[in-house]
Design an enzyme around this catalytic site. Structure first.
Site, PDB file in Angstrom:
ATOM      1  N   HIS A 144       1.357  -0.851   0.191  1.00 58.87           N
ATOM      2  CA  HIS A 144      -0.175  -0.232  -0.270  1.00 58.87           C
ATOM      3  C   HIS A 144       0.958   1.265  -0.634  1.00 58.87           C
ATOM      4  O   HIS A 144       0.830   2.472  -0.942  1.00 58.87           O
ATOM      5  CB  HIS A 144      -0.971  -0.361   1.185  1.00 58.87           C
ATOM      6  CG  HIS A 144      -1.933   1.144   1.349  1.00 58.87           C
ATOM      7  ND1 HIS A 144      -2.989   1.111   0.925  1.00 58.87           N
ATOM      8  CD2 HIS A 144      -1.818   2.331   1.951  1.00 58.87           C
ATOM      9  CE1 HIS A 144      -3.895   2.218   1.754  1.00 58.87           C
ATOM     10  NE2 HIS A 144      -2.347   3.114   2.602  1.00 58.87           N
ATOM     11  N   GLU A 145       1.882   1.323   0.789  1.00 59.50           N
ATOM     12  CA  GLU A 145       2.749   1.964   0.639  1.00 59.50           C
ATOM     13  C   GLU A 145       3.637   2.454   0.109  1.00 59.50           C
ATOM     14  O   GLU A 145       4.011   3.548  -0.441  1.00 59.50           O
ATOM     15  CB  GLU A 145       3.880   2.414   2.191  1.00 59.50           C
ATOM     16  CG  GLU A 145       2.722   2.554   3.266  1.00 59.50           C
ATOM     17  CD  GLU A 145       2.128   3.750   3.721  1.00 59.50           C
ATOM     18  OE1 GLU A 145       2.328   5.176   2.707  1.00 59.50           O
ATOM     19  OE2 GLU A 145       1.214   3.366   4.206  1.00 59.50           O
ATOM     20  N   HIS A 148       1.483   4.085  -3.034  1.00 57.98           N
ATOM     21  CA  HIS A 148       1.470   5.886  -2.987  1.00 57.98           C
ATOM     22  C   HIS A 148       2.706   6.388  -3.252  1.00 57.98           C
ATOM     23  O   HIS A 148       2.707   7.469  -4.253  1.00 57.98           O
ATOM     24  CB  HIS A 148       1.396   6.380  -1.146  1.00 57.98           C
ATOM     25  CG  HIS A 148      -0.132   6.541  -0.710  1.00 57.98           C
ATOM     26  ND1 HIS A 148      -1.090   6.311  -1.136  1.00 57.98           N
ATOM     27  CD2 HIS A 148      -0.097   5.279   0.576  1.00 57.98           C
ATOM     28  CE1 HIS A 148      -1.814   5.743  -0.704  1.00 57.98           C
ATOM     29  NE2 HIS A 148      -1.834   6.215   1.119  1.00 57.98           N
ATOM     30  N   HIS A 154      -5.845   7.174  -2.393  1.00 59.45           N
ATOM     31  CA  HIS A 154      -6.537   6.002  -1.915  1.00 59.45           C
ATOM     32  C   HIS A 154      -7.911   6.055  -2.928  1.00 59.45           C
ATOM     33  O   HIS A 154      -8.328   6.791  -3.371  1.00 59.45           O
ATOM     34  CB  HIS A 154      -7.435   6.378  -0.970  1.00 59.45           C
ATOM     35  CG  HIS A 154      -5.962   6.897   0.852  1.00 59.45           C
ATOM     36  ND1 HIS A 154      -6.171   7.405   1.799  1.00 59.45           N
ATOM     37  CD2 HIS A 154      -5.087   5.308   0.731  1.00 59.45           C
ATOM     38  CE1 HIS A 154      -4.621   6.722   2.060  1.00 59.45           C
ATOM     39  NE2 HIS A 154      -4.762   5.758   2.030  1.00 59.45           N
ATOM     40  N   TYR A 201      -9.438   2.515   2.003  1.00 60.36           N
ATOM     41  CA  TYR A 201     -10.132   1.999   3.813  1.00 60.36           C
ATOM     42  C   TYR A 201     -10.242   0.701   3.623  1.00 60.36           C
ATOM     43  O   TYR A 201     -11.234   0.503   3.382  1.00 60.36           O
ATOM     44  CB  TYR A 201     -10.253   3.507   4.348  1.00 60.36           C
ATOM     45  CG  TYR A 201      -9.444   4.508   4.928  1.00 60.36           C
ATOM     46  CD1 TYR A 201      -8.386   4.384   3.751  1.00 60.36           C
ATOM     47  CD2 TYR A 201     -10.353   5.957   5.465  1.00 60.36           C
ATOM     48  CE1 TYR A 201      -7.560   5.895   4.395  1.00 60.36           C
ATOM     49  CE2 TYR A 201      -9.524   6.830   4.667  1.00 60.36           C
ATOM     50  CZ  TYR A 201      -8.080   6.810   4.484  1.00 60.36           C
ATOM     51  OH  TYR A 201      -7.497   7.566   4.887  1.00 60.36           O
TER      52      TYR A 201
HETATM   53 ZN   LIG Z   1      -2.642   5.020   2.231  1.00 56.41          ZN
END
Ligand SMILES: [Zn+2]
Length: 441
Positions: A144-145, A148, A154, A201
């Site tokens: 996930h990071e 980014h 998101h 999320y």
């Molecule tokens: Zn995030």
């Protein structure tokens, strides 16, 4: 503006652990702070290289280093995440030799979330993997990071998310409300909404009472969102699209001139995408630009090229906007509003523009040619003076173009007029300027 041309406005949070000039959005993403908040004027005055968010990594190659402070378990998770991304995508994380831009995996020791910068920011950029049980995150969180750092936001912040999920604001701790803002113009490049995304999320994210904060629509069970196993088929397709689509942008969006006749000037086109781009044409409205000649059509990934613009004479003193489109082979047409300010030095002229910039916030832009450094600010609603968060603006250095944010609490929906007057202008009788705008809800 994001590399795919979508425009984004968000409220960031200043936190002690973010380096100067950066704010946190959505809990775990660092982005440059711009424009500067009230009472100071934006240092970027002349607007060179405005908000370049989330540039991609040329050819999908991400050099990285591991900080010595990482634990063996954290290192293991990073290697698993890298192996997963290598297996599913054409992105390649390579150990850094001497590349100037690279990711540095670190462990910041804070018990809160892991975090990353958005996209390639230039130079070294940290990516924190201290989160989860005993400071060791699940492999999906590291993935996930890294996404980014590859330029992805998101999933539930997409502009179209209300068709797919319901946000239950009453269950969210109020200080985290900005983290649920809609920000992406298109979300991930051209892709359908993805409940299974590793960038989504969880259904109870930032809950204040243990109840759901995000409920999927269309009969999707809440447990399905927020998985941190790894890349979904949608994520894999998004990475492929984003990293194979040519993406370009103009470096500048503002231009000033004292010319009275026609003239020409150079302009830089940046390749912010991951692949080489071929410029096929420049589309102009013809409001103040009448031609554009590229020096070269081929722009390598991460590189730039020069465009020569032909401008019409100034018809009046003030701002003029022009929509410029860059057509790229195999990609979308990139569009930007390019503004010209025509002025006549040393006339004491102050130009002012006021526009919505998020909840209860206006963005003011003004230009002044007599090198004033201090300005008085006055606000009215229906002709009646109102209190402003600041009544004077000042800058260390004089510059023709300024921008600043004005937060007007309790004024949502009202038409606010602003008058700005230079206080220390070199001209006698400096001209105040006024503009009005409706304060957004
Ligand atoms: Zn995030």
């Amino acid at each position: 503006m994001l590399p795919d041309g979508s425009e984004v406005r968000v409220e960031g949070q200043r936190v002690p652990w973010a380096p100067p000039g950066y704010v946190v959005i959505q809990g775990d993403i660092l982005v440059p702070q711009s424009p500067t908040p009230p009472s100071t004027l934006a240092p970027q005055g002349l607007a060179q290289d405005p908000v370049v968010w989330g540039r991609l990594w040329p050819n999908g190659v991400v050099p990285y280093v591991l900080d010595p402070g990482l634990s063996a378990d954290q290192r293991a998770r990073i290697q698993e995440a890298i192996a997963h991304i290598h297996e599913k995508t054409s992105i390649r994380l390579v150990e850094r030799s001497d590349q100037p831009d690279y990711v540095r995996f670190i462990s910041d020791g804070r018990p809160e979330s892991c975090w990353s910068y958005l996209g390639r920011i230039g130079g070294p950029q940290d990516l924190d993997v201290h989160c989860g049980q005993n400071g060791v995150p699940p492999v999906g969180t590291v993935v996930h990071e890294i996404l980014h750092a590859l330029g992805f936001l998101h999933e539930q912040s997409r502009a179209d998310r209300d068709e797919y999920v319901e946000i239950l604001w009453e269950n969210i701790q109020e200080e985290y409300w900005p983290q649920f803002a809609k920000i992406g113009g298109k979300g991930k490049l051209y892709h359908a909404y993805d409940y299974d995304s590793v960038m989504h999320y969880g259904a109870k994210a930032f809950s204040k009472n243990g109840n759901y904060t995000i409920l999927p629509k269309n009969g999707i069970p809440p447990e399905r969102i927020g998985q941190r196993q790894g890349l979904s088929p949608g994520d894999i397709e998004s990475v492929r699209l984003y990293y194979t689509t040519p993406l370009v942008r103009l470096r500048w969006w503002f231009h000033q001139t004292t010319f009275t006749g026609s003239y020409s000037f150079p302009q830089e086109v940046l390749n912010v995408g991951a692949v080489d781009a071929r410029l096929e044409g420049v589309i102009l409205e013809g409001r103040w630009l009448e031609g554009a000649t590229p020096q070269t059509a081929e722009i390598p990934a991460g590189g730039s090229a020069t465009l020569q613009f032909q401008a019409k004479p100034c018809p009046f003193l003030g701002f003029q906007a022009e929509t410029v489109g860059l057509r790229v082979q195999g990609g979308e047409t990139y569009q930007i509003t390019y503004t010209r300010a025509c002025y006549r030095y040393p006339d004491a002229l102050t130009l002012l523009r006021l526009e919505p910039a998020g909840r209860e916030t206006l963005l003011l832009t003004f230009a002044e040619w007599t090198w004033a450094k201090r300005y008085a600010l006055e606000g009215t609603v229906n002709g009646t003076l109102i209190p402003l968060p600041y009544s004077e603006l000042s800058s260390q250095r004089a510059q023709p173009l300024y921008t600043a944010l004005l937060r007007l609490e309790g004024r949502a929906g009202q038409e606010v007029c602003l008058q700005i007057t230079p206080l220390d202008s070199s001209a006698t009788n400096p001209t105040p300027a006024t503009a009005c705008a409706r304060v957004p809800e």
